[in-house]
Design a protein around this motif. Structure first.
Motif, PDB file in Angstrom:
ATOM      1  N   LEU A  44       7.972   2.621 -19.545  1.00 27.60           N
ATOM      2  CA  LEU A  44       7.730   1.310 -18.937  1.00 27.60           C
ATOM      3  C   LEU A  44       6.836   1.437 -17.708  1.00 27.60           C
ATOM      4  O   LEU A  44       5.983   0.574 -17.455  1.00 27.60           O
ATOM      5  CB  LEU A  44       9.072   0.667 -18.557  1.00 27.60           C
ATOM      6  N   CYS A  45       7.031   2.526 -16.954  1.00 28.79           N
ATOM      7  CA  CYS A  45       6.282   2.711 -15.712  1.00 28.79           C
ATOM      8  C   CYS A  45       4.806   3.000 -15.953  1.00 28.79           C
ATOM      9  O   CYS A  45       4.024   3.050 -15.007  1.00 28.79           O
ATOM     10  CB  CYS A  45       6.916   3.809 -14.864  1.00 28.79           C
ATOM     11  N   LYS A  46       4.416   3.203 -17.219  1.00 29.20           N
ATOM     12  CA  LYS A  46       2.986   3.355 -17.527  1.00 29.20           C
ATOM     13  C   LYS A  46       2.300   1.995 -17.638  1.00 29.20           C
ATOM     14  O   LYS A  46       1.103   1.920 -17.887  1.00 29.20           O
ATOM     15  CB  LYS A  46       2.813   4.121 -18.839  1.00 29.20           C
ATOM     16  N   SER A  47       3.058   0.919 -17.489  1.00 28.68           N
ATOM     17  CA  SER A  47       2.484  -0.428 -17.565  1.00 28.68           C
ATOM     18  C   SER A  47       1.579  -0.680 -16.367  1.00 28.68           C
ATOM     19  O   SER A  47       1.734  -0.047 -15.325  1.00 28.68           O
ATOM     20  CB  SER A  47       3.602  -1.480 -17.550  1.00 28.68           C
ATOM     21  N   PRO A  48       0.645  -1.619 -16.496  1.00 31.51           N
ATOM     22  CA  PRO A  48      -0.223  -1.965 -15.358  1.00 31.51           C
ATOM     23  C   PRO A  48       0.624  -2.300 -14.129  1.00 31.51           C
ATOM     24  O   PRO A  48       1.608  -3.029 -14.235  1.00 31.51           O
ATOM     25  CB  PRO A  48      -0.962  -3.209 -15.857  1.00 31.51           C
TER      26      PRO A  48
ATOM     27  N   LYS B  52       7.947  -6.936 -12.039  1.00 26.69           N
ATOM     28  CA  LYS B  52       8.605  -7.962 -12.865  1.00 26.69           C
ATOM     29  C   LYS B  52       9.155  -7.373 -14.161  1.00 26.69           C
ATOM     30  O   LYS B  52      10.244  -7.742 -14.623  1.00 26.69           O
ATOM     31  CB  LYS B  52       7.602  -9.063 -13.228  1.00 26.69           C
ATOM     32  N   LEU B  53       8.368  -6.480 -14.776  1.00 26.02           N
ATOM     33  CA  LEU B  53       8.811  -5.859 -16.026  1.00 26.02           C
ATOM     34  C   LEU B  53      10.069  -5.032 -15.793  1.00 26.02           C
ATOM     35  O   LEU B  53      11.018  -5.067 -16.579  1.00 26.02           O
ATOM     36  CB  LEU B  53       7.714  -4.957 -16.604  1.00 26.02           C
ATOM     37  N   LEU B  54      10.064  -4.291 -14.680  1.00 26.29           N
ATOM     38  CA  LEU B  54      11.223  -3.452 -14.364  1.00 26.29           C
ATOM     39  C   LEU B  54      12.462  -4.306 -14.131  1.00 26.29           C
ATOM     40  O   LEU B  54      13.557  -3.978 -14.588  1.00 26.29           O
ATOM     41  CB  LEU B  54      10.934  -2.611 -13.118  1.00 26.29           C
TER      42      LEU B  54
END
Lengths: 333, 333
Positions: free
Chosen positions: B125-129, B135-137
Motif C-alpha cells: 500500500l505504501c508504494k501508492s502515490p 487517506k488510503l492508509l
C-alpha cells in the motif's frame, strides 16, 4: 528477553509520558472478546524500553520530542502484538508473571486480538507528521518483517539439532535487536536526521541489542538470582539454545567425555533440575564459556560504539546515550 | 464466502494484470518456512474480486488505473492474510480445494506467515502515490479493524445459542462486506474522488456485499448443485448460523411442533446428511424463508443503488457498475 532497568531522570519522564498515554488510549469496545485482551496486554507494564528509545533517538538529534509519542506508541503496540503471538507459538503460560492472552482467553482470541494490535500499531504510526510518515512507515514495516523472520528462525532452531553461533547471532539480531535499532532510528527520522546518521543510530541500537541478549543468556546462569529476580538456570533446565549451550555443543565436539556428559543431560527424560543446572554450569565453566560470551558481547558493544562515533552530534549527547545503554546492563555479572 | 464469477472484458483485463503482478511478486526467501506459505497462499487463485474492485472504483471516477495496482495488491494480500488466520481459527482443512496453510505446514507457521502478509500488505500500500497515501492508509486500517471485529463476532455467534438477524447482518457487514466497500472506495480515492462520493461508493459496495452474502446463504440450500459446484446443504449439515437458520429459529418460536423438529435435527448427535438437509429445507420452505431472504437481499441491493445514485458521475458509468454487480449474482436462484 533483554533486561530493562532504567533509572535516569529524563528517561523516567519519557516512561511516565508513555505510560499515561497508554493508560488513556481507547482501542475499542465491541466485541469485548477482541478488545479486552488488547487492554490487558497493554496494561501489563514493563519498562517500555522500545518507545523510550524512540524519544531518546529524537532527542539525540535535537528533535521535537512531542512528535515522538505516536511512533513510540506504535512501536510498543507492535512489540506487544509480537509477544501475544509468540506466546501462542511458544505455548507460554506466563508473561510478566501474569497469564498470557491465549491462556486467559484462548488461542483464537489471541491470534485475532494480536492481528488487531498490529493494525492499531499502524494506525498510531499514521498519526505522525505527514512529512516524515513515508520514511517511518518504510522503517516500521521493514523492521516488522525482520522480527517475523527472527521468530521463524527461532522456531526452526528449536527443532534443529545443530545450530551454529553465526545462525544464533543472526536470529537474535532479527528477533530482538532490530526492533531496538528501529526504535532509535525512528526517533532519529522524526528529528529530521539524515539517512546515514539515522542508519548509524539503527546499527548502534542493533549491536547494543545483540550484546544485551547475549548478556541475558549469561545472566540466566550466572546472575545473582535474587537481584535478577528469575530462577537461576531456567534456560539450562529447558535445553534452551542460548549462546552458552550452542558454544558448549560446538566445543565438546573435540572432547568425547564432555560431549557424552552434556548430551546425556540434554537428552535425559527425567532429572533433578538443580543437579542438571550444576552439572551443565560446571561444563560451561570448564570450557570458559562465560568468558567467551562476554568477549562476543564486548565485540557487539564496541561495534555499537563505532557506529555511534560516526554520527556528527555533540560528544556530550553521545556520552549520555552510552550512559543510558550502560544503565541497561545489569551490574551483577 | 461470496460468489465471484466475472465475465466482463475490462474486468478480465484487470484480473490478468493482477494475476501477472502477483505471479512476479517476490515476498522473500529466507527463512523458507515463512515465505513458502505466503507464495503458496497467494498462488491459490480465486477471482481476485477485491483488487478488481479497486480498479473499478478508480475507473468509475475517471482515475488513472495504473495507480491502482499497488493498493489492489495490498487489498489482495490483506484478504489472503485474513483467510490464513481464519482457517486456523475455524480448523478448516481446505481452501479453494487445496490444503490450508496450517494443515500443509502447522498452526505456528500459519500465524507467523499470516502476520508477515499483513505487514507486506502495508508495504504494498505504501508504494501508492504519496498524495493519496494518508487517506488510503486510514481507510485500509479502519477496514482491517472492522474485518477483525467481524471475525470475532462470527466466532462469538458460533457459541451463542440465540443470534438475532440484526446481529447476523452486522457480523457479515463487518466480516465480508466492508472489505468490498473499502476496495471500491480505495479506487475512488486514488482517482481523487471527493470524500462524499468515495463514501457513497463504499456504502454501495458494502450493501452489495451484504446482498451477496445473503445470496450465498440461499444458494447453499437452493442452488443447482452442479452449476454452483458445491455440496448442497453443507451449511445445514454443519448447523451453520446462516440467515436461513437464524430466521427459521426465530420463526419456529411460535410453533411448538416445528420448533421441536428443528431443534431435534440441530441437536442430533448422528444423522443421515441427506435426510437432515431435506427435513430442514422442508421447514425453510414451509416458513417461506427463501422468500424472506430474497426480500432482505433485495433491500440491501436497493440500498446499494440509492448510494450509487447519489454520486455525480455519468449514468453510463453507473450502469456499468450495476451490470458488473449483477454479473456477480449467480443466475440459478
Amino acid at each position: 528477553m533483554i533486561n530493562e532497568s532504567m533509572t535516569n531522570e529524563p528517561i523516567a519522564a519519557y516512561q511516565q509520558q508513555i505510560e499515561l498515554a497508554l493508560k488513556n488510549k481507547k482501542y475499542g469496545s465491541n466485541p469485548k472478546e477482541l478488545y479486552e485482551p488488547i487492554e490487558y496486554m497493554m496494561s501489563l507494564g514493563g519498562k517500555r524500553l522500545r518507545p523510550v528509545l524512540v524519544f531518546i533517538g529524537c532527542e539525540f538529534f535535537g528533535g521535537d520530542t512531542s512528535k515522538a509519542l505516536h511512533p513510540a506508541l506504535a512501536i510498543e503496540l507492535f512489540h506487544n502484538f509480537t509477544l501475544v503471538h509468540d506466546d501462542i507459538m511458544d505455548k507460554a503460560p506466563l508473561r510478566r508473571n501474569q497469564s498470557t492472552v491465549h491462556t486467559k482467553w484462548n488461542d483464537n482470541i489471541a491470534i485475532l486480538s494480536g492481528d488487531t494490535m498490529l493494525v492499531k500499531a499502524y494506525q498510531e504510526l499514521c498519526k505522525s507528521p505527514s512529512v516524515e510518515l513515508p520514511k517511518l512507515l518504510e522503517l516500521f514495516s521493514e523492521t516488522a518483517v525482520k522480527v517475523c523472520e527472527g521468530q521463524q528462525l527461532d522456531m526452526n532452531y528449536e527443532k534443529l539439532y545443530k545450530v551454529s553461533i553465526a545462525q544464533y547471532l543472526k536470529m537474535i539480531e532479527l528477533k530482538t535487536a532490530v526492533l531496538l535499532g528501529g526504535s532509535l532510528k525512528m526517533g532519529a527520522l522524526i528529528a529530521g536526521a539524515d539517512e546515514k546518521s539515522a542508519q548509524n543510530c539503527y546499527d548502534f541500537g542493533k549491536h547494543i541489542g545483540i550484546a544485551f541478549q547475549l548478556q541475558d543468556d549469561v545472566l540466566d546462569v550466572y546472575a545473582d538470582a535474587e537481584k535478577f529476580g528469575k530462577q537461576k538456570g531456567g534456560d539450562i533446565v529447558a535445553n534452551k539454545k542460548t549462546y552458552l549451550l550452542l558454544k558448549a555443543l560446538e566445543m565438546v565436539e573435540s572432547n568425547r567425555y564432555l560431549k557424552e556428559e552434556l548430551h546425556q543431560w540434554i537428552n535425559a527424560p527425567s532429572f533433578d533440575a538443580k543437579e542438571k543446572v550444576e552439572a551443565i554450569t560446571a561444563i560451561y565453566n570448564f570450557l570458559n564459556i562465560p568468558e567467551l560470551a562476554r568477549t562476543e558481547m564486548k565485540k557487539h558493544y564496541d561495534m555499537a560504539l563505532t557506529y555511534l562515533h560516526e554520527i556528527s552530534v555533540d560528544e556530550i549527547k553521545k556520552q549520555e546515550l552510552i550512559t543510558f545503554a550502560d544503565s541497561l546492563m545489569v551490574r551483577e555479572v
